[in-house]
Enzyme design. Structure first.
Site, PDB file in Angstrom:
ATOM      1  N   SER A  83     -10.636  -7.870   2.083  1.00 15.03           N
ATOM      2  CA  SER A  83     -10.082  -7.124   3.213  1.00 15.03           C
ATOM      3  C   SER A  83     -11.096  -6.088   3.707  1.00 15.03           C
ATOM      4  O   SER A  83     -12.196  -6.446   4.107  1.00 15.03           O
ATOM      5  CB  SER A  83      -8.745  -6.510   2.815  1.00 15.03           C
ATOM      6  OG  SER A  83      -7.993  -6.137   3.945  1.00 15.03           O
ATOM      7  N   ASP A 171      -6.059  11.738   5.335  1.00 19.48           N
ATOM      8  CA  ASP A 171      -6.395  12.263   6.662  1.00 19.48           C
ATOM      9  C   ASP A 171      -7.521  11.461   7.304  1.00 19.48           C
ATOM     10  O   ASP A 171      -7.438  11.077   8.478  1.00 19.48           O
ATOM     11  CB  ASP A 171      -6.789  13.736   6.568  1.00 19.48           C
ATOM     12  CG  ASP A 171      -5.616  14.640   6.232  1.00 19.48           C
ATOM     13  OD1 ASP A 171      -4.460  14.214   6.425  1.00 19.48           O
ATOM     14  OD2 ASP A 171      -5.858  15.779   5.783  1.00 19.48           O
ATOM     15  N   HIS A 230      -2.143 -12.327   1.760  1.00 18.95           N
ATOM     16  CA  HIS A 230      -3.343 -11.507   1.954  1.00 18.95           C
ATOM     17  C   HIS A 230      -3.883 -10.957   0.637  1.00 18.95           C
ATOM     18  O   HIS A 230      -5.093 -10.861   0.451  1.00 18.95           O
ATOM     19  CB  HIS A 230      -3.028 -10.365   2.918  1.00 18.95           C
ATOM     20  CG  HIS A 230      -4.209  -9.511   3.241  1.00 18.95           C
ATOM     21  ND1 HIS A 230      -5.364 -10.021   3.799  1.00 18.95           N
ATOM     22  CD2 HIS A 230      -4.421  -8.179   3.073  1.00 18.95           C
ATOM     23  CE1 HIS A 230      -6.230  -9.031   3.977  1.00 18.95           C
ATOM     24  NE2 HIS A 230      -5.683  -7.913   3.546  1.00 18.95           N
TER      25      HIS A 230
END
Length: 251
Positions: A83, A171, A230
Site C-alpha cells: 500500500s 496531524d 487489500h
C-alpha cells in the site's frame, strides 16, 4: 533514520519490508520470522509511524529517501512494500535502482486513488484516551464508529495504551492525505524483476492500471491471492509468504 527491526542470520540476502498507512514493523512479525530462514529481514516503521522520527511531510520522495538511507546502511536488498509502503518502494526503485535487487509491490499501483483514509484519523481522534486503561476500552469506543471487521483491531495496534497516545503523527498524516493517496511525478524505469501482487477481491490494482505500471516497470509480473483483500499479507499470510518466496527464488 527509521526505526527498524532485523531478524535472520548475517550473510543471507537482504530483504526490506515497508508497511502501509497506519501500520508498523510489528504488523509483519509472522511473515518476517518465516522469511528469516532464507533472508536477513529488515522491517521498518515508516516516518510518522511507530517509533520512527516525526516529520512535517509524508511525500513519497521523502519516504523513498528514508528507505534508501536504511539500505545504504544494510546493503542492497529485495524489497516488499504494501500500500503506502508499496508506493514508497516503487519510488525507491525508480530513484535508487542500485539499492533494489527485486521488488514486490503488494496491492497498490503507481496511480492516484480517489479514496481517502482521513475518516479513520477522525475516528482515532474521537477516542477519549483519558478513559482508556485497556485495549478493550479503546476497542469499545472505536466500535461506535467502525463496523468493518478487523479495521479497528488493526488501528489499535498503533495505540500505546500505557502512554495513552497514538504511535502515529495523526496531524501530519491528515494534512498530507492528498499526497498519500496520490503518486508523484517520476521519470525513468526500474528494469529489474518486479511483482505486483494483489488480493483477488481487492479493487486497488485494476486492468486499467497496467499501462502505468508497465511504463515504469517494464519487467512487471502480476499475480493475485485468491480470497484476499487489500490487507492480503494479514488475511492470507502463508499464501503471501509462499508467493513472495517463489518470486524471489525464481528470479
Amino acid at each position: 533514520m527509521l526505526n527498524r527491526v532485523t531478524i535472520g542470520d548475517a550473510g543471507r540476502p537482504n530483504l526490506l519490508i515497508a508497511h502501509g498507512l497506519f501500520g508498523s514493523a510489528r504488523n509483519w512479525g509472522v511473515i518476517t520470522k518465516r522469511l528469516s530462514d532464507q533472508y536477513l529481514v529488515t522491517t521498518v516503521d515508516m516516518r510518522n509511524h511507530g517509533a520512527s522520527p516525526r516529520a512535517d511531510t509524508q511525500s513519497y520522495h521523502d519516504m523513498a529517501g528514508d528507505l534508501a538511507e536504511v539500505l545504504k546502511a544494510v546493503g542492497p536488498a529485495n524489497v516488499v512494500g504494501h500500500s503506502m509502503g508499496g508506493k514508497a518502494s516503487m519510488v525507491l526503485a525508480l530513484e535508487y535502482p542500485e539499492l533494489v535487487e527485486r521488488l514486490v509491490v503488494a496491492d497498490i499501483a503507481p496511480v492516484t486513488y480517489s479514496h481517502t483514509q482521513a475518516h479513520l484519523i477522525e475516528f482515532m481522534r474521537k477516542i477519549d484516551l483519558s478513559k482508556v486503561d485497556t485495549r478493550g476500552d479503546a476497542d469499545r469506543q472505536l466500535a461506535e464508529f467502525i463496523e468493518e471487521d478487523g479495521i479497528g483491531a488493526f488501528l489499535l495496534q498503533s495505540l500505546d495504551v500505557k502512554a495513552k497516545e497514538w504511535r502515529l503523527n495523526l496531524d501530519v498524516l491528515d494534512a498530507q492525505m492528498s499526497d498519500i493517496i496520490g503518486f508523484p511525478e517520476v521519470s525513468g524505469q526500474f528494469e529489474k524483476p518486479t511483482l505486483f501482487l494483489s488480493g483477488a477481491v481487492s479493487d486497488y490494482v485494476l486492468p486499467e492500471h497496467r499501462p502505468a505500471i508497465k511504463r515504469l516497470f517494464p519487467k512487471a509480473n502480476f499475480a493475485k491471492i485468491p480470497g484476499a483483500g487489500h490487507w492480503l499479507h494479514a488475511e492470507k499470510p502463508r499464501e503471501f509468504e509462499a508467493t513472495v518466496r517463489a518470486f524471489f527464488e525464481r528470479t
